[in-house]
Design a protein around this motif. Structure first.
Motif, PDB file in Angstrom:
ATOM      1  N   VAL A  23     -12.915  -6.923   8.673  1.00 10.86           N
ATOM      2  CA  VAL A  23     -13.987  -6.486   9.568  1.00 10.86           C
ATOM      3  C   VAL A  23     -15.030  -5.718   8.756  1.00 10.86           C
ATOM      4  O   VAL A  23     -14.758  -5.235   7.657  1.00 10.86           O
ATOM      5  N   LYS A  24     -16.214  -5.601   9.311  1.00 10.25           N
ATOM      6  CA  LYS A  24     -17.253  -4.740   8.745  1.00 10.25           C
ATOM      7  C   LYS A  24     -17.200  -3.409   9.493  1.00 10.25           C
ATOM      8  O   LYS A  24     -17.201  -3.383  10.724  1.00 10.25           O
ATOM      9  N   MET A  25     -17.155  -2.307   8.753  1.00 11.97           N
ATOM     10  CA  MET A  25     -17.115  -0.989   9.379  1.00 11.97           C
ATOM     11  C   MET A  25     -18.544  -0.487   9.608  1.00 11.97           C
ATOM     12  O   MET A  25     -19.404  -0.609   8.727  1.00 11.97           O
ATOM     13  N   GLY A  26     -18.789   0.091  10.791  1.00  8.36           N
ATOM     14  CA  GLY A  26     -20.108   0.583  11.147  1.00  8.36           C
ATOM     15  C   GLY A  26     -20.171   2.096  11.195  1.00  8.36           C
ATOM     16  O   GLY A  26     -19.172   2.790  10.980  1.00  8.36           O
ATOM     17  N   ASP A  27     -21.340   2.609  11.474  1.00  6.87           N
ATOM     18  CA  ASP A  27     -21.600   4.051  11.552  1.00  6.87           C
ATOM     19  C   ASP A  27     -21.564   4.475  13.023  1.00  6.87           C
ATOM     20  O   ASP A  27     -22.520   4.242  13.763  1.00  6.87           O
ATOM     21  N   SER A  28     -20.477   5.113  13.432  1.00  8.85           N
ATOM     22  CA  SER A  28     -20.326   5.506  14.842  1.00  8.85           C
ATOM     23  C   SER A  28     -21.302   6.599  15.245  1.00  8.85           C
ATOM     24  O   SER A  28     -21.580   6.783  16.434  1.00  8.85           O
ATOM     25  N   ASP A  29     -21.844   7.334  14.265  1.00  3.91           N
ATOM     26  CA  ASP A  29     -22.804   8.397  14.601  1.00  3.91           C
ATOM     27  C   ASP A  29     -24.109   7.827  15.151  1.00  3.91           C
ATOM     28  O   ASP A  29     -24.892   8.557  15.784  1.00  3.91           O
ATOM     29  N   LYS A  30     -24.353   6.534  14.921  1.00  2.67           N
ATOM     30  CA  LYS A  30     -25.589   5.915  15.409  1.00  2.67           C
ATOM     31  C   LYS A  30     -25.456   5.391  16.841  1.00  2.67           C
ATOM     32  O   LYS A  30     -26.446   4.938  17.419  1.00  2.67           O
ATOM     33  N   LEU A  31     -24.236   5.420  17.399  1.00  2.00           N
ATOM     34  CA  LEU A  31     -24.043   4.927  18.765  1.00  2.00           C
ATOM     35  C   LEU A  31     -24.771   5.796  19.775  1.00  2.00           C
ATOM     36  O   LEU A  31     -24.789   7.023  19.658  1.00  2.00           O
ATOM     37  N   LYS A  32     -25.321   5.134  20.800  1.00  2.00           N
ATOM     38  CA  LYS A  32     -25.992   5.843  21.879  1.00  2.00           C
ATOM     39  C   LYS A  32     -25.520   5.304  23.221  1.00  2.00           C
ATOM     40  O   LYS A  32     -25.200   4.112  23.336  1.00  2.00           O
ATOM     41  N   ASP A  83     -23.885  -5.810  16.117  1.00  2.82           N
ATOM     42  CA  ASP A  83     -24.029  -6.300  14.740  1.00  2.82           C
ATOM     43  C   ASP A  83     -22.694  -6.779  14.177  1.00  2.82           C
ATOM     44  O   ASP A  83     -22.621  -7.134  12.996  1.00  2.82           O
ATOM     45  N   GLY A  84     -21.644  -6.756  15.007  1.00  3.14           N
ATOM     46  CA  GLY A  84     -20.331  -7.187  14.549  1.00  3.14           C
ATOM     47  C   GLY A  84     -19.615  -6.160  13.701  1.00  3.14           C
ATOM     48  O   GLY A  84     -18.660  -6.488  12.986  1.00  3.14           O
ATOM     49  N   GLU A  85     -20.045  -4.902  13.768  1.00  7.02           N
ATOM     50  CA  GLU A  85     -19.419  -3.826  12.994  1.00  7.02           C
ATOM     51  C   GLU A  85     -18.442  -3.051  13.873  1.00  7.02           C
ATOM     52  O   GLU A  85     -18.708  -2.820  15.056  1.00  7.02           O
ATOM     53  N   VAL A  86     -17.325  -2.636  13.284  1.00  3.74           N
ATOM     54  CA  VAL A  86     -16.357  -1.812  14.017  1.00  3.74           C
ATOM     55  C   VAL A  86     -16.880  -0.392  14.110  1.00  3.74           C
ATOM     56  O   VAL A  86     -17.126   0.259  13.089  1.00  3.74           O
ATOM     57  N   VAL A  87     -17.077   0.087  15.313  1.00  7.82           N
ATOM     58  CA  VAL A  87     -17.565   1.448  15.519  1.00  7.82           C
ATOM     59  C   VAL A  87     -16.496   2.348  16.135  1.00  7.82           C
ATOM     60  O   VAL A  87     -16.717   3.544  16.324  1.00  7.82           O
ATOM     61  N   GLY A  88     -15.318   1.764  16.438  1.00  8.69           N
ATOM     62  CA  GLY A  88     -14.257   2.580  17.003  1.00  8.69           C
ATOM     63  C   GLY A  88     -12.944   1.820  17.117  1.00  8.69           C
ATOM     64  O   GLY A  88     -12.891   0.601  16.946  1.00  8.69           O
ATOM     65  N   ILE A  89     -11.857   2.573  17.381  1.00  9.22           N
ATOM     66  CA  ILE A  89     -10.542   1.999  17.664  1.00  9.22           C
ATOM     67  C   ILE A  89     -10.165   2.369  19.089  1.00  9.22           C
ATOM     68  O   ILE A  89     -10.099   3.552  19.441  1.00  9.22           O
ATOM     69  N   ILE A 110     -11.624   5.907  19.247  1.00  9.53           N
ATOM     70  CA  ILE A 110     -11.753   6.840  18.126  1.00  9.53           C
ATOM     71  C   ILE A 110     -12.924   6.378  17.257  1.00  9.53           C
ATOM     72  O   ILE A 110     -12.950   5.228  16.817  1.00  9.53           O
ATOM     73  N   PRO A 111     -13.915   7.218  17.000  1.00  8.94           N
ATOM     74  CA  PRO A 111     -15.098   6.795  16.235  1.00  8.94           C
ATOM     75  C   PRO A 111     -14.741   6.319  14.827  1.00  8.94           C
ATOM     76  O   PRO A 111     -13.835   6.856  14.174  1.00  8.94           O
ATOM     77  N   SER A 112     -15.458   5.320  14.347  1.00  8.35           N
ATOM     78  CA  SER A 112     -15.186   4.744  13.031  1.00  8.35           C
ATOM     79  C   SER A 112     -15.369   5.758  11.906  1.00  8.35           C
ATOM     80  O   SER A 112     -14.658   5.692  10.894  1.00  8.35           O
ATOM     81  N   ASN A 113     -16.284   6.691  12.047  1.00  7.97           N
ATOM     82  CA  ASN A 113     -16.488   7.686  10.992  1.00  7.97           C
ATOM     83  C   ASN A 113     -15.287   8.613  10.865  1.00  7.97           C
ATOM     84  O   ASN A 113     -14.942   9.061   9.764  1.00  7.97           O
ATOM     85  N   VAL A 114     -14.646   8.929  11.991  1.00  5.67           N
ATOM     86  CA  VAL A 114     -13.406   9.706  11.958  1.00  5.67           C
ATOM     87  C   VAL A 114     -12.311   8.880  11.297  1.00  5.67           C
ATOM     88  O   VAL A 114     -11.535   9.363  10.470  1.00  5.67           O
ATOM     89  N   VAL A 115     -12.259   7.613  11.674  1.00  5.94           N
ATOM     90  CA  VAL A 115     -11.233   6.702  11.153  1.00  5.94           C
ATOM     91  C   VAL A 115     -11.280   6.629   9.629  1.00  5.94           C
ATOM     92  O   VAL A 115     -10.257   6.783   8.949  1.00  5.94           O
ATOM     93  N   MET A 116     -12.445   6.388   9.072  1.00  4.91           N
ATOM     94  CA  MET A 116     -12.539   6.166   7.634  1.00  4.91           C
ATOM     95  C   MET A 116     -12.276   7.435   6.826  1.00  4.91           C
ATOM     96  O   MET A 116     -11.766   7.375   5.706  1.00  4.91           O
ATOM     97  N   SER A 117     -12.589   8.589   7.396  1.00  9.84           N
ATOM     98  CA  SER A 117     -12.277   9.840   6.691  1.00  9.84           C
ATOM     99  C   SER A 117     -10.766  10.048   6.621  1.00  9.84           C
ATOM    100  O   SER A 117     -10.252  10.638   5.663  1.00  9.84           O
ATOM    101  N   VAL A 118     -10.046   9.546   7.619  1.00 10.06           N
ATOM    102  CA  VAL A 118      -8.586   9.648   7.632  1.00 10.06           C
ATOM    103  C   VAL A 118      -7.974   8.596   6.705  1.00 10.06           C
ATOM    104  O   VAL A 118      -7.005   8.867   5.988  1.00 10.06           O
TER     105      VAL A 118
END
Length: 470
Positions: free
Chosen positions: A159-168, A226-232, A250-258
């Protein structure tokens, strides 16, 4: 002539309606290409476990304080056994749970929810092309409900990982998973809100959506257009146990930091500040001289903690931490939890009517199983967390002694009508001189018998009958 006009009118209206419908349809997103590209990287996860059956219903884990007394509750989802096939109590049997996940690297790293694989003896990962692997558990982080798996394979779709902080709120999102075992089911909806804090999770600012999530969707990806994962996808809010239009990811930015820590160490280490905090309501904001409610009010500084060593005090209101504005107290644990032990940060606090900056060196979270177990036991019995009364509040309401309720967790406290912000000054005829005194007096309270409790609520004292029901 009239007939001709009527005919022309009907044709015009029909054409207008058809044009409107086509225009409306054209404005809706088409997910087909996204699904075709993303599905190969989504996996089905099942587990095997030899467990002692305590109840017939093992379909889900209820979250949140005193969930059995709430009409609405949060649920994590496992796979469910078919009706009529539940084992009798205390029988040893293999148990299979069902969930979803997705591949994040071509060499076989797979992400899912921790509750999907929790206590599993064997983890099966099945790909879109029906290949199946036994996965190795790399590491878990129960606090964020994440688990990292590894399968022995190469050149896998990812998958392509996205930036969850950009979600609105209002943006389209799509989920792929295996609800009720129906593999690769696609559901779509919109982002309802971001930064949601749930009672049971203080380290995750959840994405709220109206995407249909059901048992088996847990651990599956949430995509943007855009086909990016923004959460679990992780939890739902429900009265019935099924989907009711409110789900959480769970936001993708939290996920990737873990993920980075799980890959390296198999576990996640978080920084620790060492304070008990509460929200600032309108009354507290006025009493402290704030223009409006904001920040995290420190009700207690734990001994020998980074907060105590830096000079933070009970009654301080943390307005900004490490450059991030704190609007609600629930935001502070997440901000601190994203940092590492040893980092030196600035905390902007409101103290004695003015702002000042205090430098804090964060430390690793202590791990004392006995202390944590005893604290949990006391909290479960009383259903609340208490702390020292802030000095400004004590002065305003002329409170000589007592403890303030920082959090009502349900159970006994909720049944007795106690609220966050209440100050307990007397219990069972004994004066409360602090947290330690309250804890000792509370331990001696008998079950199933009411004792008098004196409470000050927004400056007004009153007695209530306090009863612990086991």
């Amino acid at each position: 002539m009239n007939r001709l006009l009527k005919h022309v009118s009907v044709v015009f209206v029909s054409t207008f309606m058809l044009t409107s419908m086509l225009s409306h349809a054209a404005s809706l997103p088409d997910f087909t290409e996204l699904v075709e590209e993303a599905s190969p990287a989504v996996v089905n996860i099942s587990t095997e476990q030899t467990a002692t059956t305590k109840t017939a219903n093992e379909g889900g884990q209820q979250l949140g304080p005193n969930s059995e007394e709430l009409n609405e509750f949060f649920k994590h989802f496992f796979g469910q056994q078919p009706f009529g096939q539940q084992a009798p109590p205390q029988q040893q049997r293999p148990r299979s749970s069902l969930g979803s996940g997705f591949i994040i690297s071509q060499d076989g790293y797979v992400l899912t929810n921790n509750h999907v694989i929790d206590e599993a003896d064997v983890i099966h990962v099945r790909l879109n092309d029906r290949r199946e692997y036994i996965a190795k558990l790399v590491g878990t982080d129960p606090r964020t409900d994440l688990a990292l798996l590894k399968i022995d394979a190469e050149n896998l779709p990812i998958v392509k990982m996205g930036d969850s902080d950009k979600l609105k709120p209002g943006q389209w999102v799509l989920a792929i998973g295996s609800p009720f075992g129906f593999d690769y089911t696609v559901t779509a909806g919109i982002v309802s809100a971001t930064g949601r804090n749930l009672p049971s999770d203080s380290y995750v600012p959840f994405i709220q959506t109206d995407v249909a999530i059901n048992p088996g969707n847990s651990g599956g990806p949430l995509f943007n257009l855009d086909g990016e994962v923004v959460g679990i996808n992780s939890q739902i809010y429900t009265r019935s146990g099924g989907f009711m239009g409110v789900s959480f990811a769970i936001p993708s930015n939290v996920v990737m930091s873990v993920v980075d820590q799980l890959k390296q160490d198999g576990k996640v280490s978080r920084a620790w500040l060492g304070v008990l905090i509460q929200d600032v309501n309108n009354e507290l904001a006025e009493s402290f001289g704030l223009d409006r409610p904001s920040g995290a009010l420190i009700s207690r500084v734990l001994p020998d903690s980074p907060a105590e060593k830096s000079g933070l005090k009970s009654g301080d209101i943390i307005m900004v931490f490490n450059g991030k504005k704190i609007e609600h107290s629930a935001e502070l644990p997440y901000v601190v939890g994203q940092m590492k032990a040893g980092e030196k940060v600035d905390a902007k606090v409101y103290r004695d009517g003015k702002e000042q900056t205090i430098s804090v060196t964060l430390e690793a979270r202590p791990n004392d199983p006995k202390a944590l177990a005893q604290s949990q036991q006391d909290q479960n019995r009383l259903g609340m967390i208490v702390g020292e009364v802030p000095a400004d509040m004590a002065k305003k309401f002329d409170i000589e002694s007592g403890v303030i309720i920082e959090q009502v967790m349900g159970g006994t406290a909720a049944r007795n009508g106690l609220q966050q912000g209440d100050v307990i000054t007397m219990l069972n005829g004994k004066r409360i001189d602090g947290v330690a005194a309250f804890t000792e007096i509370a331990k001696a309270i008998p079950n199933d018998r009411s004792v008098p409790m004196r409470v000050i609520r927004q400056g007004y004292p009153m007695f209530i009958p306090f009863k612990i029901v086991e």
